[in-house]
Design an enzyme around this catalytic site. Structure first.
Site, short mmCIF file in Angstrom:
data_model
loop_
_atom_site.label_atom_id
_atom_site.label_comp_id
_atom_site.label_asym_id
_atom_site.label_seq_id
_atom_site.Cartn_x
_atom_site.Cartn_y
_atom_site.Cartn_z
N ASP A 97 0.93 -1.11 -0.04
CA ASP A 97 -0.08 0.05 -0.01
C ASP A 97 0.91 1.12 -0.12
OD1 ASP A 97 1.07 0.04 2.59
OD2 ASP A 97 -0.59 -0.40 3.48
N GLU A 119 0.05 -8.98 -1.54
CA GLU A 119 -0.58 -8.41 -0.20
C GLU A 119 -1.94 -7.68 -0.59
OE1 GLU A 119 0.29 -5.49 3.10
OE2 GLU A 119 1.10 -7.23 4.01
N GLU A 133 -2.64 5.16 2.43
CA GLU A 133 -2.41 3.90 1.98
C GLU A 133 -3.42 3.26 1.63
OE1 GLU A 133 -1.34 5.07 4.73
OE2 GLU A 133 0.87 4.85 4.48
N HIS A 208 3.59 5.96 13.99
CA HIS A 208 4.35 6.63 13.19
C HIS A 208 3.53 7.25 12.01
CE1 HIS A 208 4.39 2.88 10.81
NE2 HIS A 208 4.57 3.60 9.66
N ARG A 210 0.84 8.58 9.05
CA ARG A 210 0.68 10.01 8.72
C ARG A 210 -0.67 10.63 9.37
NH1 ARG A 210 3.17 11.97 3.92
NH2 ARG A 210 4.40 10.11 3.47
N HIS A 241 10.39 5.91 14.38
CA HIS A 241 10.53 6.25 13.09
C HIS A 241 11.36 7.63 12.75
CE1 HIS A 241 9.32 7.07 8.79
NE2 HIS A 241 8.77 5.97 8.72
C1 UD1 Z 1 5.74 5.11 4.31
C2 UD1 Z 1 4.45 4.53 3.82
C3 UD1 Z 1 3.87 3.47 5.01
C4 UD1 Z 1 4.63 2.61 5.54
C5 UD1 Z 1 5.93 3.32 6.10
C6 UD1 Z 1 6.74 2.62 6.84
C7 UD1 Z 1 3.44 5.59 1.95
C8 UD1 Z 1 2.52 6.65 1.70
N1 UD1 Z 1 3.51 5.35 3.21
O1 UD1 Z 1 5.29 6.06 5.30
O2 UD1 Z 1 2.73 2.88 4.29
O3 UD1 Z 1 3.93 2.21 6.91
O4 UD1 Z 1 6.43 4.03 5.09
O5 UD1 Z 1 7.74 3.20 7.66
O6 UD1 Z 1 4.20 5.29 1.16
N2 UD1 Z 1 12.94 8.82 6.69
C9 UD1 Z 1 14.17 8.70 6.89
N3 UD1 Z 1 14.95 7.64 6.88
C10 UD1 Z 1 14.35 6.56 6.54
C11 UD1 Z 1 12.76 6.53 6.28
C12 UD1 Z 1 12.18 7.80 6.45
O7 UD1 Z 1 14.90 9.88 7.18
O8 UD1 Z 1 14.93 5.57 6.20
C13 UD1 Z 1 12.06 10.11 6.87
C14 UD1 Z 1 11.98 11.09 5.88
O9 UD1 Z 1 12.41 12.45 6.39
C15 UD1 Z 1 10.86 11.11 5.23
C16 UD1 Z 1 9.91 10.85 6.39
O10 UD1 Z 1 10.72 9.85 6.97
O11 UD1 Z 1 10.63 12.22 4.51
C17 UD1 Z 1 8.62 10.10 5.91
O12 UD1 Z 1 8.88 8.97 4.94
P1 UD1 Z 1 7.84 8.78 3.95
O13 UD1 Z 1 8.26 7.46 3.16
O14 UD1 Z 1 7.14 9.89 3.14
O15 UD1 Z 1 6.45 8.28 4.92
P2 UD1 Z 1 6.20 7.06 5.99
O16 UD1 Z 1 5.66 7.69 7.01
O17 UD1 Z 1 7.62 6.50 6.31
N1 UDP Z 2 10.12 -3.07 11.79
C1 UDP Z 2 11.47 -2.86 12.17
N2 UDP Z 2 12.22 -2.22 13.01
C2 UDP Z 2 11.40 -1.27 13.47
C3 UDP Z 2 10.07 -1.06 13.47
C4 UDP Z 2 9.22 -1.85 12.66
O1 UDP Z 2 11.95 -4.09 11.56
O2 UDP Z 2 11.97 -0.38 14.31
C5 UDP Z 2 9.45 -3.72 11.08
C6 UDP Z 2 8.27 -4.40 11.49
O3 UDP Z 2 8.50 -5.64 12.31
C7 UDP Z 2 7.28 -4.87 10.65
C8 UDP Z 2 7.63 -3.52 9.74
O4 UDP Z 2 8.81 -3.05 9.88
O5 UDP Z 2 7.63 -5.85 9.79
C9 UDP Z 2 6.46 -2.82 9.89
O6 UDP Z 2 7.21 -1.27 9.45
P1 UDP Z 2 6.27 -0.20 9.61
O7 UDP Z 2 5.56 -0.11 10.99
O8 UDP Z 2 7.28 0.95 9.18
O9 UDP Z 2 5.20 -0.06 8.62
P2 UDP Z 2 3.76 -0.72 8.07
O10 UDP Z 2 3.67 -2.01 8.62
O11 UDP Z 2 2.45 -0.07 9.01
O12 UDP Z 2 3.55 -0.43 6.82
#
Ligand code: UD1
Ligand code: UDP
Length: 370
Positions: A97, A119, A133, A208, A210, A241
């Site tokens: 998603d 999925e 999502e 984490h 949105r 996060h």
């Molecule tokens: C995204 C996914 C969400 C998933 C989540 C897992 C979308 C719309 N959402 O949301 O479904 O649950 O990832 O975590 O695709 N950032 C870092 N380093 C990283 C990762 C993220 O610095 O390794 C920071 C960046 O500043 C970035 C912000 O996190 O701008 C948000 O990341 P983004 O991918 O936009 O959204 P998530 O909330 O992570």
């Molecule tokens: N996860 C991880 N390290 C962390 C937090 C989550 O490996 O510090 C793993 C968790 O076990 C799961 C996945 O990341 O497999 C979930 O990711 P997240 O919560 O970012 O996204 P979502 O599942 O909501 O898409």
């Protein structure tokens, strides 16, 4: 001739759930499997790649500070156009998603390359929650030709939308990943985690999403503050996060509480083994709602809806919402009433037996007439 398949993913959860499938495809003599990462996430994605020993054949390296849904979408669309023209896969596999999934699916559709959605069929039925999502997975379902649905409920959701062709019920690849990661006697790699005494009653927290940024997050953190005050023996572990919109309020509201350990995101193996050792889990994550039930741990979901009702129906997951009072009330029940805890702490696993990747490979062979 081997069939050329490209797996595309960009975030931590997609990578965790695609890794076992990439491995299975790479082992199948019928397929040639390329990996393309968009790197919508960078550090968190790279951690997963390292643990599963995956190499990217293509890397769009998209992540930017302050990225928006629009910049991610346009970056994936433009980047994937180049990659697909060069690599010419016969099928593109995307997961779940995320913005990466829907934009990569759309990019493949524009070049008339069939898309397989791993999925598939999860629905919360609220387009604004989880945001974005729910819409991402609906759009991905529209552009996909093949649908790999984890559960019977997911198959039924697709059928209700008129999608019945090339739908395969396979279980969720997250269980495949869990099976490789959880080991008795495992030693944590994270130094921060290794220093926390897990003999104390421990709750694992992740938050984490949105739609929870802002008020939701503050309500969740206020619940943690109240629980710490009421239960001095309790501790929380919260791998935070990297999004600054999560880090800032977490630090402000929880940073000075000695019972709360704010730590860096854990690598997936540390995470899976940690779940297996805590008392229960409070989370707004999707993946954790699947992993914790499979490991017999109660889950309080810090959201108002879920696209994963199976474990709620089986009693291991409860919807706690994002109001402080209700979160505290449900957590108190688990802490004060052993019978309530035991009722929820049954290992139930509606998400398959760890063979989802193999089943998806078999479905792909059937689709290609191999
Ligand atoms: C995204 C996914 C969400 C998933 C989540 C897992 C979308 C719309 N959402 O949301 O479904 O649950 O990832 O975590 O695709 N950032 C870092 N380093 C990283 C990762 C993220 O610095 O390794 C920071 C960046 O500043 C970035 C912000 O996190 O701008 C948000 O990341 P983004 O991918 O936009 O959204 P998530 O909330 O992570
Ligand atoms: N996860 C991880 N390290 C962390 C937090 C989550 O490996 O510090 C793993 C968790 O076990 C799961 C996945 O990341 O497999 C979930 O990711 P997240 O919560 O970012 O996204 P979502 O599942 O909501 O898409």
């Amino acid at each position: 001739m081997k069939k050329k398949i490209m797996c595309v993913f960009g975030t931590r959860p997609e990578a965790i759930k695609m890794a076992p499938l990439v491995k299975a495809l790479q082992q199948a003599p019928e397929f040639e499997c390329a990996v393309c990462v968009t790197a919508q996430h960078r550090e968190m994605l790279d951690q997963v790649m390292e643990i599963f020993d995956l190499k990217a054949d293509y890397d769009l390296n998209l992540m930017r500070p302050g990225q928006t849904l629009t910049t991610i979408t346009t970056g994936v669309l433009e980047g994937m156009e180049q990659v697909l023209r060069q690599a010419k896969p016969e099928l593109v596999l995307v997961h779940g998603d995320t913005t990466t999934s829907f934009a990569a699916g759309l990019a493949a559709f524009y070049q008339q390359i069939p898309v397989g959605h791993v999925e598939a069929g999860l629905r919360s039925f609220d387009p604004l929650s989880p945001y974005p999502e729910e819409m991402n997975r609906c759009i991905t379902g529209k552009v996909a030709t093949l649908h790999f649905a984890p559960t019977a409920q997911n198959v039924a959701n697709l059928a209700a939308e008129g999608v019945t062709k090339h739908v395969y019920k396979t279980g969720n690849t997250v269980i495949d990943a869990l099976h490789c990661m959880v080991q008795p006697g495992y030693t944590f790699r994270s130094q921060q985690l290794a220093e926390i005494p897990l003999e104390r009653q421990t709750i694992l927290l992740t938050a984490h999403r949105r739609e929870n940024l802002g008020d939701g997050m503050r309500q969740i953190f206020a619940a943690v503050q109240q629980l710490c005050a009421a239960y001095p023996q309790l501790q929380f572990i919260y791998p935070v996060h990297p999004n600054p919109a999560v880090r800032r309020p977490a630090q402000e509201m929880l940073g000075s509480l000695p019972q709360v350990h704010l730590i860096d995101p854990l690598d997936v193996q540390d995470m899976h083994n940690l779940i297996s050792r805590v008392y229960f889990v409070m989370t707004d994550s999707g993946g954790l709602q699947e992993e914790a039930p499979a490991l017999g741990k109660p889950v309080l979901v810090l959201r108002t809806e879920t696209e994963r009702p199976e474990a709620v129906q089986m009693g291991t997951v409860r919807m706690a919402g994002v109001q402080t009072e209700r979160i505290v009330q449900l957590a108190r029940q688990l802490l004060d009433e052993p019978a309530e805890y035991e009722k929820m702490a049954n290992a139930v696993n509606p998400y398959g037996d760890g063979t989802a990747s193999v089943q998806i490979c078999a479905a792909l062979k059937q689709y290609f007439g191999l």
